[in-house]
Design an enzyme around this catalytic site. Structure first.
Site: not given
Length: 283
Positions: A55, A122, A99
């Site tokens: 990313k 996200d 994450q």
């Protein structure tokens, strides 16, 4: 066997999405705003480290700033939330990604909920999930958004189709079900307690595999001409469907790798740029 076969090339779709962002990023930087994504990694899980690195590299190639926060695996939930709140308060940070997964002693849901909604690029918060359900989310969960982006890129019909989702996680199975429902698909959600799973999958025009088990979906379960979207990624570059067997019967299928994964990252970058644009509107 279907007369036509589409390999749904995620790399190609991701490239198309990123190309639309270049001018937007240039416009922001000309105004003194550098879009910035903060990624938080807790612990030393090798797969998670790889994902975060990918990313960050994607950000750099596109001209987006990437701030990586690597926290000790022994950190407490409270300490993690405090770190997230610091990022919330930083006006130079436009998007925050925690994450997944975090170490088991951490309350992951509490940590997700600490992310400010306008930086939840996200789509992991409950507020973001609710907005997604109503079709109003600025930042829907990235993998579900990637699945829709692939269908749209290849102009594959959604309305009126029967979509079967195998998996019910709050950041994949559930949100993609709602997104397809909002596009007028008929949606069936399957999970570990579902009876007669092969028969249900056999009714699907669109199959979304999000179960986290390598080669779980069998070719014999797939209806002739179905569209197969494999959102799984397991050790050895193996998805959640038996690719070779499903390829024979599907009219369109995503490979693993180079399927949904690259588009997921592209959607994360797109959301970060949009968050930066929205922050400019507020100043």
């Amino acid at each position: 066997m279907s007369s036509e076969k589409l390999i749904l090339d995620g790399t190609r779709v991701a490239k198309s999405i990123k190309e639309t962002l270049v001018e937007r990023i240039d416009h922001l930087t000309a105004r003194g705003i550098l879009p910035c994504l903060a990624t938080i990694l807790v612990g030393d899980d090798p797969s998670s480290e790889t994902y975060v690195r990918m990313k960050s590299s994607s950000c750099k190639r596109l001209g987006i700033d990437s701030r990586r926060i690597h926290l000790n695996k022994a950190i407490t939930t409270e300490e993690l939330i405090a770190a997230i709140q610091q990022l919330n308060a930083d006006p130079q940070i436009h998007g925050i990604l925690l994450q997944h997964p975090v170490p088991p002693h951490i309350d992951e849901r509490a940590a997700f909920e600490a992310i400010q909604i306008d930086k939840d690029v996200d789509g992991v918060t409950m507020q973001g999930f609710a907005q997604n359900a109503f079709g109003t989310a600025n930042f829907p969960s990235c993998t579900p958004a990637a699945i829709l982006a692939i269908l749209d890129y290849y102009q594959l019909p959604i309305e009126g189709k029967h979509a079967v989702i195998v998996g019910r996680s709050p950041i994949l199975g559930k949100p993609v079900s709602l997104m397809l429902l909002n596009r007028n698909a008929t949606v069936t959600i399957c999970h570990s307690k579902t009876n007669n799973l092969p028969q249900i999958i056999g009714l699907a025009d669109i199959v979304v595999a999000a179960v986290g088990k390598p080669s779980f979906i069998q070719g014999a379960w797939i209806k002739e001409g179905a569209i197969v979207l494999d959102a799984g990624y397991n050790a050895g570059n193996i998805g959640d469907v038996d690719y070779k067997a499903c390829y024979i019967k599907a009219s369109a299928i995503t490979p693993v790798p180079a399927g949904i994964g690259p588009v997921t990252i592209a959607m994360l970058l797109k959301h970060t740029v949009f968050a930066a644009e929205k922050s400019k509107m507020l100043t």
